[in-house]
Design a protein around this motif. Structure first.
Motif, PDB file in Angstrom:
ATOM      1  N   THR A  51       0.867  -1.173   0.059  1.00 29.57           N
ATOM      2  CA  THR A  51       0.095   0.019   0.007  1.00 29.57           C
ATOM      3  C   THR A  51       0.726   1.199   0.126  1.00 29.57           C
ATOM      4  O   THR A  51       1.837   1.431   0.922  1.00 29.57           O
ATOM      5  CB  THR A  51      -0.950   0.085   1.266  1.00 29.57           C
ATOM      6  OG1 THR A  51      -1.676  -1.071   1.429  1.00 29.57           O
ATOM      7  CG2 THR A  51      -1.702   1.354   1.273  1.00 29.57           C
ATOM      8  N   LYS A  52       0.716   1.989  -1.162  1.00 25.95           N
ATOM      9  CA  LYS A  52       1.711   3.391  -1.192  1.00 25.95           C
ATOM     10  C   LYS A  52       0.617   4.659  -0.632  1.00 25.95           C
ATOM     11  O   LYS A  52      -0.635   4.716  -1.201  1.00 25.95           O
ATOM     12  CB  LYS A  52       2.129   3.367  -2.556  1.00 25.95           C
ATOM     13  CG  LYS A  52       3.117   2.324  -3.082  1.00 25.95           C
ATOM     14  CD  LYS A  52       4.298   2.451  -2.504  1.00 25.95           C
ATOM     15  CE  LYS A  52       5.062   3.496  -3.311  1.00 25.95           C
ATOM     16  NZ  LYS A  52       6.347   3.753  -2.780  1.00 25.95           N
ATOM     17  N   ASN A  53       1.521   5.602  -0.018  1.00 31.65           N
ATOM     18  CA  ASN A  53       0.987   6.844   0.148  1.00 31.65           C
ATOM     19  C   ASN A  53       1.013   7.629  -1.157  1.00 31.65           C
ATOM     20  O   ASN A  53       1.541   7.037  -2.240  1.00 31.65           O
ATOM     21  CB  ASN A  53       1.772   7.519   1.317  1.00 31.65           C
ATOM     22  CG  ASN A  53       1.040   6.935   2.588  1.00 31.65           C
ATOM     23  OD1 ASN A  53       0.214   6.853   2.867  1.00 31.65           O
ATOM     24  ND2 ASN A  53       2.318   6.309   3.277  1.00 31.65           N
ATOM     25  N   LYS A  54       0.359   8.822  -1.251  1.00 34.13           N
ATOM     26  CA  LYS A  54       0.414   9.675  -2.135  1.00 34.13           C
ATOM     27  C   LYS A  54       1.996  10.324  -2.559  1.00 34.13           C
ATOM     28  O   LYS A  54       2.982  10.331  -1.630  1.00 34.13           O
ATOM     29  CB  LYS A  54      -0.315  10.844  -1.884  1.00 34.13           C
ATOM     30  CG  LYS A  54      -1.532  10.793  -1.790  1.00 34.13           C
ATOM     31  CD  LYS A  54      -2.431  12.322  -1.717  1.00 34.13           C
ATOM     32  CE  LYS A  54      -4.087  11.935  -1.521  1.00 34.13           C
ATOM     33  NZ  LYS A  54      -4.561  13.073  -2.433  1.00 34.13           N
ATOM     34  N   TYR A  55       2.342  10.153  -3.976  1.00 32.99           N
ATOM     35  CA  TYR A  55       3.585  10.590  -4.216  1.00 32.99           C
ATOM     36  C   TYR A  55       3.723  11.297  -5.735  1.00 32.99           C
ATOM     37  O   TYR A  55       2.625  11.001  -6.345  1.00 32.99           O
ATOM     38  CB  TYR A  55       4.531   9.692  -3.986  1.00 32.99           C
ATOM     39  CG  TYR A  55       4.426   8.223  -4.896  1.00 32.99           C
ATOM     40  CD1 TYR A  55       5.162   8.025  -6.026  1.00 32.99           C
ATOM     41  CD2 TYR A  55       3.466   7.271  -4.611  1.00 32.99           C
ATOM     42  CE1 TYR A  55       4.898   7.204  -7.029  1.00 32.99           C
ATOM     43  CE2 TYR A  55       3.363   6.112  -5.504  1.00 32.99           C
ATOM     44  CZ  TYR A  55       3.813   6.135  -6.732  1.00 32.99           C
ATOM     45  OH  TYR A  55       3.609   4.981  -7.680  1.00 32.99           O
ATOM     46  N   LYS A  56       4.596  11.857  -6.121  1.00 36.72           N
ATOM     47  CA  LYS A  56       4.798  12.331  -7.508  1.00 36.72           C
ATOM     48  C   LYS A  56       6.006  11.571  -7.983  1.00 36.72           C
ATOM     49  O   LYS A  56       6.800  11.238  -7.559  1.00 36.72           O
ATOM     50  CB  LYS A  56       5.080  13.910  -7.359  1.00 36.72           C
ATOM     51  CG  LYS A  56       3.998  14.718  -6.786  1.00 36.72           C
ATOM     52  CD  LYS A  56       4.228  16.054  -6.829  1.00 36.72           C
ATOM     53  CE  LYS A  56       3.085  17.007  -6.494  1.00 36.72           C
ATOM     54  NZ  LYS A  56       3.520  18.294  -6.247  1.00 36.72           N
ATOM     55  N   ILE A  57       5.851  11.512  -9.638  1.00 37.17           N
ATOM     56  CA  ILE A  57       6.738  11.209 -10.391  1.00 37.17           C
ATOM     57  C   ILE A  57       7.541  12.293 -11.181  1.00 37.17           C
ATOM     58  O   ILE A  57       6.542  13.159 -11.465  1.00 37.17           O
ATOM     59  CB  ILE A  57       6.427   9.986 -11.425  1.00 37.17           C
ATOM     60  CG1 ILE A  57       5.365  10.485 -12.156  1.00 37.17           C
ATOM     61  CG2 ILE A  57       6.060   8.718 -10.329  1.00 37.17           C
ATOM     62  CD1 ILE A  57       4.784   9.422 -13.141  1.00 37.17           C
ATOM     63  N   LEU A  58       8.548  12.308 -11.545  1.00 37.90           N
ATOM     64  CA  LEU A  58       9.422  13.395 -12.132  1.00 37.90           C
ATOM     65  C   LEU A  58      10.225  12.762 -13.213  1.00 37.90           C
ATOM     66  O   LEU A  58      10.706  11.783 -13.212  1.00 37.90           O
ATOM     67  CB  LEU A  58      10.134  14.359 -11.290  1.00 37.90           C
ATOM     68  CG  LEU A  58       9.270  15.373 -10.329  1.00 37.90           C
ATOM     69  CD1 LEU A  58       9.287  14.478  -9.012  1.00 37.90           C
ATOM     70  CD2 LEU A  58      10.068  16.488  -9.775  1.00 37.90           C
ATOM     71  N   GLY A  59      10.030  13.398 -14.571  1.00 45.06           N
ATOM     72  CA  GLY A  59      11.119  12.774 -15.493  1.00 45.06           C
ATOM     73  C   GLY A  59      10.796  13.251 -16.968  1.00 45.06           C
ATOM     74  O   GLY A  59      10.309  14.577 -16.983  1.00 45.06           O
ATOM     75  N   PHE A  60      10.576  12.459 -17.931  1.00 38.86           N
ATOM     76  CA  PHE A  60      10.275  13.178 -19.343  1.00 38.86           C
ATOM     77  C   PHE A  60       9.437  12.015 -19.829  1.00 38.86           C
ATOM     78  O   PHE A  60       9.468  10.875 -19.615  1.00 38.86           O
ATOM     79  CB  PHE A  60      11.730  13.005 -19.974  1.00 38.86           C
ATOM     80  CG  PHE A  60      12.632  13.946 -19.307  1.00 38.86           C
ATOM     81  CD1 PHE A  60      12.856  15.219 -19.438  1.00 38.86           C
ATOM     82  CD2 PHE A  60      13.848  13.113 -18.586  1.00 38.86           C
ATOM     83  CE1 PHE A  60      13.833  16.004 -18.651  1.00 38.86           C
ATOM     84  CE2 PHE A  60      14.723  13.922 -17.787  1.00 38.86           C
ATOM     85  CZ  PHE A  60      14.745  15.328 -18.065  1.00 38.86           C
ATOM     86  N   THR A  61       8.670  12.753 -20.943  1.00 41.66           N
ATOM     87  CA  THR A  61       7.168  11.826 -21.288  1.00 41.66           C
ATOM     88  C   THR A  61       7.437  11.845 -23.078  1.00 41.66           C
ATOM     89  O   THR A  61       7.762  12.920 -23.597  1.00 41.66           O
ATOM     90  CB  THR A  61       6.064  12.347 -20.697  1.00 41.66           C
ATOM     91  OG1 THR A  61       5.261  11.541 -20.921  1.00 41.66           O
ATOM     92  CG2 THR A  61       5.929  13.598 -21.220  1.00 41.66           C
ATOM     93  N   GLN A  62       6.638  11.170 -23.426  1.00 40.52           N
ATOM     94  CA  GLN A  62       6.340  11.128 -24.872  1.00 40.52           C
ATOM     95  C   GLN A  62       4.962  10.441 -25.134  1.00 40.52           C
ATOM     96  O   GLN A  62       4.809   9.518 -24.624  1.00 40.52           O
ATOM     97  CB  GLN A  62       7.553  10.594 -25.715  1.00 40.52           C
ATOM     98  CG  GLN A  62       7.108  10.562 -27.225  1.00 40.52           C
ATOM     99  CD  GLN A  62       8.335  10.155 -28.156  1.00 40.52           C
ATOM    100  OE1 GLN A  62       9.480  10.249 -27.850  1.00 40.52           O
ATOM    101  NE2 GLN A  62       8.300   9.063 -28.933  1.00 40.52           N
ATOM    102  N   ILE A  63       4.286  10.885 -26.260  1.00 43.35           N
ATOM    103  CA  ILE A  63       3.058  10.312 -26.680  1.00 43.35           C
ATOM    104  C   ILE A  63       3.468   9.178 -27.682  1.00 43.35           C
ATOM    105  O   ILE A  63       4.055   9.514 -28.565  1.00 43.35           O
ATOM    106  CB  ILE A  63       1.917  10.956 -27.147  1.00 43.35           C
ATOM    107  CG1 ILE A  63       1.656  12.323 -26.204  1.00 43.35           C
ATOM    108  CG2 ILE A  63       0.725  10.550 -27.539  1.00 43.35           C
ATOM    109  CD1 ILE A  63       1.131  11.881 -24.680  1.00 43.35           C
ATOM    110  N   MET A  64       2.932   8.005 -27.186  1.00 38.48           N
ATOM    111  CA  MET A  64       3.304   6.819 -28.237  1.00 38.48           C
ATOM    112  C   MET A  64       2.157   6.810 -29.226  1.00 38.48           C
ATOM    113  O   MET A  64       0.955   6.096 -29.025  1.00 38.48           O
ATOM    114  CB  MET A  64       3.312   5.508 -27.338  1.00 38.48           C
ATOM    115  CG  MET A  64       4.350   5.514 -26.571  1.00 38.48           C
ATOM    116  SD  MET A  64       6.123   5.353 -27.279  1.00 38.48           S
ATOM    117  CE  MET A  64       6.930   6.823 -26.263  1.00 38.48           C
ATOM    118  N   SER A  65       2.195   7.444 -30.234  1.00 39.41           N
ATOM    119  CA  SER A  65       1.273   7.492 -31.327  1.00 39.41           C
ATOM    120  C   SER A  65       2.047   7.200 -32.661  1.00 39.41           C
ATOM    121  O   SER A  65       3.294   7.771 -32.728  1.00 39.41           O
ATOM    122  CB  SER A  65       0.280   8.579 -31.342  1.00 39.41           C
ATOM    123  OG  SER A  65       1.108   9.888 -31.741  1.00 39.41           O
TER     124      SER A  65
END
Length: 500
Positions: A357-371
Motif C-alpha cells: 500500500t503506497k501513500n501519495k507521491y509524485k513522479i518526475l521525468g520525461f514523457t512522450q505520446i506513443m502514437s
C-alpha cells in the motif's frame, strides 16, 4: 461530403458529446439530421468550424467571444478581442514574475540564515514591501515558432482547476434510466425529462435533484449513459426505469463550464495533490443500491456524477446550463508502506509477486505520446543519446530505480495513442532542484495498493493478464503501471500494477 456522427467527432477530437452540444447551443457549430438516419451528423464546414473553436479555446478565448469572432469575422473586432486576451495574459505574467522575484529575494535572504532562528517579521519587512512596489515586468525570451504541442502544454498549465469544493451529497431514492449506442446521453436525458413532467416532480418534490452518469472504463471508452432523478420513496417507476437507493457521500466538486471536458482530469490532479483527501475508488460503486456493476473491461467504472443544477430553468430556451461535476472522495489517512510477498504467487501466475500500500507521491521525468511510429525502445534510446537518461541517473539516490510509466490520459487519447514516461519517484531523487531546472514532466499518484511482480529481462510479461490470476483487477483511477528500466548489466525487472 462525408458526414460524421456526434460519437465519431467526440472520439476524434477528444471532446465529450456534452461539450459538442454546448457549442451547438451557443451557435458555434450546427448539426443536421440525415434523411432516414436518426443520429445527428456534422458536415465538413462544421468540422472545420469545430477545429477553429478548439484552437481559440486553447488560446483562452471565452466561448462568448468566440461566438463574436466566428459569426462576425471583422478584422477590427477580432483584433480587439485578441488585445483584451493579451492584456489579461500580461497581468498574469506580471503577477507571476513579481511573485518569482520576491521569492528569489526571500531565498537570497534566507540562505544567510541557515541554522539561525528566523524572525518571521522579515516577511512583512519594508525592504520586501518596497521591492514589491517597484517591480516591473521581466522580459521573457519567447520562441519565434510555437507548435500545437506547445499550445496544449500552455493550456494545461493555465487550465489548472481553481475553486474546487468539497461537498456532501445526502442519501436519496432515485429513478434511473440507462441507454446505450448512438446518442445514448440524449435519449436518456429525454426519457428523464419526460418522466419529471409526467409526474409533476418539480412541484411534488421541491428538492428535486438530477444527475448524469457516463458509463466508461479507465481508458475513456463509452458503454452508455445513465440519468438519475430523485423521487419520493413511494413513487411508481414506469417501464424502462429502475428504482435505486443512492447512499450519497463526500465528493470533490467543480462547475462544468466551457472547459468541461478537462474538468474530470483536473479534479483527479487536485485529489492527487491534496493532503486531506484521496479518490474513493474501492467503495464508490457501492454508493448506490443495488450496486452498479463493473464494465466488462479492465479498470472498471467510476461513479463520477454530473449534477444538473436549477433543473426548472435548465429547460428554458437560451438558459445557460449549470452543471457540477462530482468525483467521489474520502479522507486521506497515511498508511505504513510494507512490502509483503504473496505466498504461492509463482505457482498461481508464474511470477514472484508481493503487495504494498503506497501513500501519495509524485513522479518526475520525461514523457512522450506513443502514437504513429513512436515506440518505447525508440524513446528510451533517444533519451540515452541526448542525455536525459544520464541526467536521471546522476540526480537519483544510490540504488533507486529509473521507472517506465505506461499510462493513458486525455492528452494521449486526443492524439490517438498512450503516454510513456521515464521517471523517478520523488522520494528517490537526490537533487530535486537540479531536475526541476530541466523542466521535467510531473504527475501526482494517489494513495493506492499495488501488486509488485518480479521477472527476468526477456520474459513475456503482460500485467493485465497476470494480475487476475492472483484475484486482483486494475485500479483504473491510477492511469497506468510502472516497470523498472534496468541497466545493461541488470537482468531483473520489477513491475508495479495498481489494484483495487
Amino acid at each position: 461530403m462525408e458526414l460524421q456522427t456526434i460519437s465519431t467527432v467526440s472520439k476524434e477530437h477528444g471532446i465529450s458529446t456534452r461539450m459538442l452540444r454546448y457549442y451547438e447551443q451557443n451557435g458555434l457549430i450546427k448539426s443536421m439530421r440525415k434523411d432516414g438516419y436518426s443520429y445527428r451528423v456534422y458536415d465538413d464546414a462544421n468540422l472545420k468550424r469545430l477545429q477553429q473553436v478548439i484552437i481559440l479555446r486553447k488560446l483562452q478565448i471565452p466561448v462568448k467571444q468566440i461566438c463574436i469572432i466566428l459569426n462576425n469575422p471583422d478584422a477590427t473586432t477580432v483584433v480587439e478581442i485578441f488585445k483584451k486576451s493579451i492584456q489579461g495574459l500580461d497581468l498574469e505574467i506580471t503577477a507571476l514574475s513579481t511573485i518569482k522575484i520576491i521569492l528569489d529575494k526571500f531565498v537570497n535572504e534566507l540562505e544567510g540564515l541557515v541554522g539561525i532562528g528566523l524572525d518571521l517579521d522579515f516577511i512583512g519587512g519594508d525592504s520586501v514591501l518596497e521591492l514589491s512596489r517597484s517591480l516591473s515586468l521581466v522580459q521573457k525570451n519567447i520562441k519565434e515558432s510555437v507548435t500545437m504541442n506547445d499550445l496544449l502544454k500552455a493550456a494545461d498549465v493555465l487550465n489548472k482547476l481553481e475553486n474546487v469544493r468539497v461537498v456532501y451529497v445526502p442519501p436519496m431514492t432515485v429513478a434511473s434510466v440507462y441507454e446505450t449506442g448512438e446518442n445514448a446521453e440524449e435519449k436518456a436525458w429525454k426519457s428523464a425529462v419526460d418522466f419529471v413532467v409526467a409526474n409533476n416532480l418539480v412541484q411534488a418534490k421541491p428538492d428535486l435533484r438530477v444527475f448524469k452518469i457516463a458509463h466508461q472504463n479507465a481508458t475513456g471508452n463509452s458503454f452508455g449513459d445513465e440519468v438519475w432523478v430523485s423521487v419520493p420513496d413511494n413513487i411508481t417507476i414506469p417501464h424502462g426505469f429502475t428504482k435505486k437507493r443512492f447512499l450519497g457521500g463526500q465528493y470533490a466538486a467543480h462547475v462544468l463550464d466551457d472547459n468541461g471536458f478537462e474538468v474530470a482530469l483536473g479534479l483527479q490532479d487536485w485529489i492527487n495533490e491534496s493532503d486531506k483527501f484521496q479518490y474513493d475508488f474501492d467503495g464508490n460503486l457501492s454508493r448506490c443500491e443495488p450496486p452498479m456493476s463493473e464494465l466488462d473491461s479492465f479498470g472498471g467504472m467510476h461513479l463520477d456524477l454530473s449534477e444538473v443544477l436549477n433543473f426548472v430553468n435548465f429547460q428554458k430556451p437560451g438558459f445557460e446550463s449549470q452543471i457540477d461535476f462530482l468525483t467521489p472522495i474520502k479522507d486521506y489517512v497515511k498508511s505504513e508502506e510494507v512490502l509483503e510477498e504473496i505466498p504461492g504467487s509463482k505457482e498461481k501466475c508464474g511470477f514472484k509477486a508481493s503487495i504494498i500500500t503506497k501513500n501519495k507521491y509524485k513522479i518526475l521525468g520525461f514523457t512522450q505520446i506513443m502514437s504513429g511510429d513512436a515506440t518505447v525502445d525508440g524513446f528510451i534510446n533517444e533519451a540515452k543519446h541526448d542525455g536525459r537518461m544520464g541526467l536521471l541517473s546522476k540526480l537519483k539516490k544510490p540504488g533507486a530505480p529509473i521507472l517506465g510509466f505506461g499510462s493513458h490520459d486525455m492528452d494521449s487519447q486526443i492524439r490517438g495513442g498512450w503516454r510513456y514516461t521515464i521517471c523517478l519517484a520523488e522520494s528517490d531523487i537526490a537533487d530535486i532542484e537540479g531536475l526541476m531546472r530541466h523542466n521535467p514532466y510531473v504527475e501526482g499518484i494517489d494513495a493506492s495498493r499495488w501488486l509488485v511482480f518480479e521477472y527476468a529481462k526477456g520474459d513475456t510479461f503482460d500485467d493485465h493478464a497476470v494480475a487476475p490470476k492472483l484475484g486482483h483487477t486494475w485500479n483504473g483511477v491510477i492511469s497506468g503501471s510502472f516497470a523498472t528500466i534496468p541497466n545493461e548489466d541488470e537482468n531483473v525487472i520489477n513491475c508495479w500494477y495498481p489494484i483495487k
